[in-house]
Design an enzyme around this catalytic site. Structure first.
Site, PDB file in Angstrom:
ATOM      1  N   ASP A 160       0.850  -1.187   0.000  1.00 26.49           N
ATOM      2  CA  ASP A 160       0.000   0.000   0.000  1.00 26.49           C
ATOM      3  C   ASP A 160       0.885   1.236   0.000  1.00 26.49           C
ATOM      4  OD1 ASP A 160       0.824  -0.169   2.734  1.00 26.49           O
ATOM      5  OD2 ASP A 160      -0.955  -1.394   3.099  1.00 26.49           O
TER       6      ASP A 160
ATOM      7  N   ASP B  10       1.535   4.891   1.657  1.00 29.54           N
ATOM      8  CA  ASP B  10       1.214   5.773   2.774  1.00 29.54           C
ATOM      9  C   ASP B  10       1.827   7.148   2.543  1.00 29.54           C
ATOM     10  OD1 ASP B  10      -0.130   3.737   4.096  1.00 29.54           O
ATOM     11  OD2 ASP B  10       1.690   3.026   5.087  1.00 29.54           O
TER      12      ASP B  10
ATOM     13  N   ASP C 221      10.530   3.127  12.903  1.00 20.83           N
ATOM     14  CA  ASP C 221      11.309   2.054  13.519  1.00 20.83           C
ATOM     15  C   ASP C 221      12.687   1.856  12.878  1.00 20.83           C
ATOM     16  OD1 ASP C 221       9.986   1.083  11.275  1.00 20.83           O
ATOM     17  OD2 ASP C 221       9.060  -0.633  12.285  1.00 20.83           O
TER      18      ASP C 221
HETATM   19  P1  ATP Z   1       4.677  -3.679   5.128  1.00 16.28           P
HETATM   20  O1  ATP Z   1       5.194  -3.900   3.769  1.00 16.28           O
HETATM   21  O2  ATP Z   1       4.735  -4.880   5.984  1.00 16.28           O
HETATM   22  O3  ATP Z   1       3.346  -2.971   5.205  1.00 16.28           O
HETATM   23  P2  ATP Z   1       5.607  -1.209   6.239  1.00 16.28           P
HETATM   24  O4  ATP Z   1       6.995  -0.679   6.426  1.00 16.28           O
HETATM   25  O5  ATP Z   1       4.699  -0.438   5.357  1.00 16.28           O
HETATM   26  O6  ATP Z   1       5.755  -2.699   5.775  1.00 16.28           O
HETATM   27  P3  ATP Z   1       3.648  -0.853   8.289  1.00 16.28           P
HETATM   28  O7  ATP Z   1       3.394  -1.700   9.480  1.00 16.28           O
HETATM   29  O8  ATP Z   1       2.606  -0.765   7.236  1.00 16.28           O
HETATM   30  O9  ATP Z   1       5.014  -1.362   7.675  1.00 16.28           O
HETATM   31  O10 ATP Z   1       3.999   0.583   8.841  1.00 16.28           O
HETATM   32  C1  ATP Z   1       4.201   1.716   7.986  1.00 16.28           C
HETATM   33  C2  ATP Z   1       5.354   2.557   8.509  1.00 16.28           C
HETATM   34  O11 ATP Z   1       5.038   3.049   9.823  1.00 16.28           O
HETATM   35  C3  ATP Z   1       6.649   1.811   8.677  1.00 16.28           C
HETATM   36  O12 ATP Z   1       7.391   1.775   7.473  1.00 16.28           O
HETATM   37  C4  ATP Z   1       7.346   2.609   9.763  1.00 16.28           C
HETATM   38  O13 ATP Z   1       7.949   3.743   9.217  1.00 16.28           O
HETATM   39  C5  ATP Z   1       6.197   3.040  10.652  1.00 16.28           C
HETATM   40  N1  ATP Z   1       5.964   2.077  11.745  1.00 16.28           N
HETATM   41  C6  ATP Z   1       5.111   1.028  11.734  1.00 16.28           C
HETATM   42  N2  ATP Z   1       5.159   0.350  12.886  1.00 16.28           N
HETATM   43  C7  ATP Z   1       6.048   0.975  13.668  1.00 16.28           C
HETATM   44  C8  ATP Z   1       6.531   0.769  14.990  1.00 16.28           C
HETATM   45  N3  ATP Z   1       6.116  -0.256  15.722  1.00 16.28           N
HETATM   46  N4  ATP Z   1       7.437   1.647  15.463  1.00 16.28           N
HETATM   47  C9  ATP Z   1       7.852   2.699  14.736  1.00 16.28           C
HETATM   48  N5  ATP Z   1       7.453   2.928  13.478  1.00 16.28           N
HETATM   49  C10 ATP Z   1       6.556   2.108  12.947  1.00 16.28           C
HETATM   50 MG    MG Z   2       2.595  -0.890   5.066  1.00  9.60          MG
END
Ligand code: ATP
Ligand code: MG
Length: 451
Positions: free
Chosen positions: A68, A70, A151
């Protein structure tokens, strides 16, 4: 403010931003969702800063297809709402805007400031409420602060459509190029703030082919017990992300090496130290079957996976019960199943729509031993027959047991001889609510067609 070098950067420091111009990175508008682009352009036109951020930028740089898209912006939620008719504000303490394009949703978050209680915030992200609870004044921040509170460095890269550059405040680009997964700031405090980051470290390392930096890896075995304090519902979500996305075996092996399986499945604590134990072999077999099914686009059910992971502890418990009280096997299985579900629910809560089929699969293992033609015929119509049968074959493979295999063959043949007898459908209520991964998904945005 004096600048620190990236190697000594802490969460409180403000490292210099590195701007990576369009000709030095591989993110192209062609690969970005049309809807996300619309949102970015509209925000920019109205005088706000807006960036793609997080997993989508990281995935595009790695040549992967993002799940997705963001967006992060300096526009406040109310300002975002005024710009988009199709906007819904969600979340209580920290409000997020969802811009809705049919089934595609672009999540837009206002830059966030520093906030100590990260774990609680992660929880409130999952809740959707529009009741306008009072917000803290200092919750929003600058883009630098927003980057610092993410993170991993590779998750904190910002892509702008104003100049098509990527902005990097934390050395994420270098880490990505070096194949390194590194927490932003002091690793121990970042894990303590939100212990789920330990699970995320493993998941991202596996999914993206990155190496967890030693500074972040070596702390995990020591800090793993902190996961005991994470709400069971959140751990269930993480469990699905770890084990129902094609990398289950790899995730399992790394999690197990780092001591992260015990907090997820406490009833398995000891046996997982021994790769020759039935519990260990069952876990590997169940995870590799799951990966193979997903690879072939077949459905997978968390209830089945839990049935496999918790099977041997359930059987041991049932044996104990049979010794303690002279109960029939079926009763002992039922009590043991309830006990195991209760213990498990303290770490990962399995919703009923998965724990009920799990129990059915376990109890079917007893009924599958009864092979008289009349009983066998009746069993073929059991709604969970197929899962119970698959599970019997799985046990046969794990135990390499002649009797179990022969029983499996009996059922294979019996089904072939009775091709017209089908399982009855589960109750409509259960069927409607179960889905492949157990949770509603945000649909991935369609790609832009021309740009
Ligand atoms: P995925 O492909 O699994 O969705 P993602 O990096 O987009 O990976 P998400 O869980 O959708 O992960 O979270 C979006 C963003 O929000 C992350 O890339 C990170 O920058 C931030 N984020 C998410 N969870 C945390 C956390 N527990 N602590 C700090 N930042 C976080
Ligand atoms: Mg994501």
């Amino acid at each position: 403010m004096p600048k620190k070098t990236p190697a000594t950067t802490t969460a409180a420091a403000r490292p210099q931003v590195v701007k990576i111009p369009r000709d030095r990175h591989s993110v192209s508008r062609r690969d970005i969702s049309e809807n996300a682009l619309k949102v970015l352009y509209r925000l920019n036109k109205s005088g706000f800063e807006a960036y793609l951020v997080g997993g989508c930028v990281r995935d595009l740089l790695l040549g992967l297809t993002p799940k997705d898209f963001d967006v992060a912006t300096n526009a406040k939620p109310e300002e975002i709402r005024q710009l988009f008719k199709n906007c819904r504000l969600i979340g209580r303490r920290f409000r997020l805007a969802h811009i809705v394009f049919g089934r595609d949703v672009i999540e837009v978050a206002t830059f966030r400031g520093h906030h100590p209680d990260e774990a609680e915030e992660q929880q409130s992200r999952a809740q959707t409420s529009d009741d306008g609870q009072l917000l803290r004044d200092n919750i929003y921040g600058t883009i630098e602060e927003d980057a610092q509170r993410r993170d991993f460095t590779v998750n904190a890269l910002y892509y702008s459509v104003a100049d098509f550059a990527i902005y990097d405040f934390v050395g994420g680009m270098q880490d990505l190029e070096a194949g390194r997964l590194r927490l932003i700031g002091d690793p121990e405090s970042r894990y303590r703030e939100d212990p789920v980051r330990m699970l995320r470290a493993v998941r991202f390392a596996t999914k993206l082919g990155l190496r967890i930096d030693d500074s972040c890896r070596h702390l995990i075995p020591k800090l793993a017990p902190l996961l005991d304090n994470i709400p069971a519902a959140r751990l269930f979500e993480e469990f699905l992300k770890l084990f129902l996305h094609k990398k289950a075996v790899a995730n399992f092996e790394t999690l197990n090496d780092l001591g992260l399986m015990a907090p997820l499945l406490p009833v398995l604590k000891t046996p997982l130290k021994d790769p020759n134990s039935l519990e260990y072999r069952m876990a590997v077999q169940a995870f590799s079957d799951t990966d193979a099914r997903l690879q072939e686009d077949k459905s997978v059910n968390p209830g089945y996976l839990f049935a496999a992971l918790l099977w041997y502890p359930m059987v041991s418990r049932a044996e104990e019960i049979m010794q303690e009280a002279s109960l029939p096997e079926l009763d002992a299985y039922q009590i043991a199943a309830a006990d195991i579900v209760q213990v498990q629910a303290r770490s990962i809560s399995l919703p009923k729509r998965f724990s009920l089929p799990m129990r059915d699969i376990w109890l079917l293992q007893l009924r599958l031993q009864q092979t008289s033609p009349r009983r066998a015929m009746r069993l073929l119509t059991h709604p969970k027959f197929r899962a119970g049968y698959d599970f019997l074959l799985l046990r046969g493979r794990v135990e390499n047991d002649k009797q179990l295999k022969a029983l499996g063959e009996f059922w294979t043949k019996f089904q072939a001889e009775n091709p017209d007898v089908a399982p009855m459908p589960s109750s409509p209520n259960k069927a409607r609510r179960s889905s492949r991964s157990g949770r509603p998904r945000r649909r991935r945005s369609p790609k832009a067609k021309n740009d």
